[in-house]
Design an enzyme around this catalytic site. Sequence first.
Site, PDB file in Angstrom:
ATOM      1  N   LYS A  12       0.841  -1.189   0.000  1.00 60.12           N
ATOM      2  CA  LYS A  12       0.000   0.000   0.000  1.00 60.12           C
ATOM      3  C   LYS A  12       0.879   1.243   0.000  1.00 60.12           C
ATOM      4  CE  LYS A  12      -2.279   3.611   1.821  1.00 60.12           C
ATOM      5  NZ  LYS A  12      -1.827   4.750   2.663  1.00 60.12           N
ATOM      6  N   GLY A  15      -0.636   8.812  -1.284  1.00 61.89           N
ATOM      7  CA  GLY A  15      -0.512   9.793  -2.354  1.00 61.89           C
ATOM      8  C   GLY A  15       0.757  10.619  -2.266  1.00 61.89           C
ATOM      9  N   GLY A  46      -4.340  11.171  -1.038  1.00 61.06           N
ATOM     10  CA  GLY A  46      -4.920  12.263  -0.275  1.00 61.06           C
ATOM     11  C   GLY A  46      -4.489  13.646  -0.714  1.00 61.06           C
ATOM     12  N   ASP A 163      -5.681   2.190   3.494  1.00 61.88           N
ATOM     13  CA  ASP A 163      -5.113   1.140   4.345  1.00 61.88           C
ATOM     14  C   ASP A 163      -6.112  -0.007   4.496  1.00 61.88           C
ATOM     15  OD1 ASP A 163      -2.650   2.492   4.918  1.00 61.88           O
ATOM     16  OD2 ASP A 163      -3.732   3.774   6.315  1.00 61.88           O
ATOM     17  N   LYS A 218      -3.853   3.861  10.080  1.00 60.65           N
ATOM     18  CA  LYS A 218      -2.912   2.879   9.522  1.00 60.65           C
ATOM     19  C   LYS A 218      -2.635   1.748  10.510  1.00 60.65           C
ATOM     20  CE  LYS A 218       0.169   4.861   7.106  1.00 60.65           C
ATOM     21  NZ  LYS A 218      -0.529   4.641   5.825  1.00 60.65           N
TER      22      LYS A 218
END
Length: 260
Positions: A12, A15, A46, A163, A218
Amino acid sequence: MNSPVLKPLVIKIGGAILEKESALNALLKVISQLENKQVVLVHGGGCVVDEMLYQAGYSTEKKHGLRVTPKEQIGLISGALAGTVNKSIVATANSMGLAAVGLSLNDGDMINCILSTQDLGQVGIPQSNNSKLLDCLLKTKFLPIISSIGALENGDIVNVNADDAAVAICQLLNAELLLLTDVNGVKGADGEYLTSLNAEQAQDLIQQGVIAGGMTAKVNAALHAAQQLRRSIAVASWQSPEQITQLLDGQGAGTQIQPN
């Protein structure tokens, strides 16, 4: 003697990595060098969303590190994540010789979403559903790059915390999971990076305000994944892509989030 079957690796990325082209290139280079390893990238975006909302005259609201998504903003947010951000990463990956395919969570019916009850607007809670599309792509050596945009059963588009999206994809594939962020892991009360963290320790640090903002979401996502999969989940930095290699070699990387 048969060689062990390697689990796929779900990575993952946020941005923020898009703001540093060299960091994205370095990460993709490491992925290209992983021999016989199936990799899936799941991304947020984001900072790009914030900029697009600002240009459109909207403000950004977050609760507990999670984005509030009013219905009137979902078109912009889905366009930013499933469009601009996703296609940018795919284009960069393909330019480096990786056979990348851009997807969203509802493609191939892989992830179902239900509406969040946390008063976040058009935000979905992802649930693993059908792995056929990803199985097919991974088997034929494609690199799926998945945005955190999903859909409800009625077809309404929803934003999903990236996440949580990565955790759902990880569960779908019974994969290893690496949550990359812009720091080297989770910090403790004295500002040191922790090598390991369990649920009890995490809750203490959240209550103390040591773990806050986006890191709270997260850590909670990683704890959820660790519990479901019964193995540790790594939170590490995209600024040190060599940590991926260390992780796959069985060495510690970043903070290992442990199941109870």
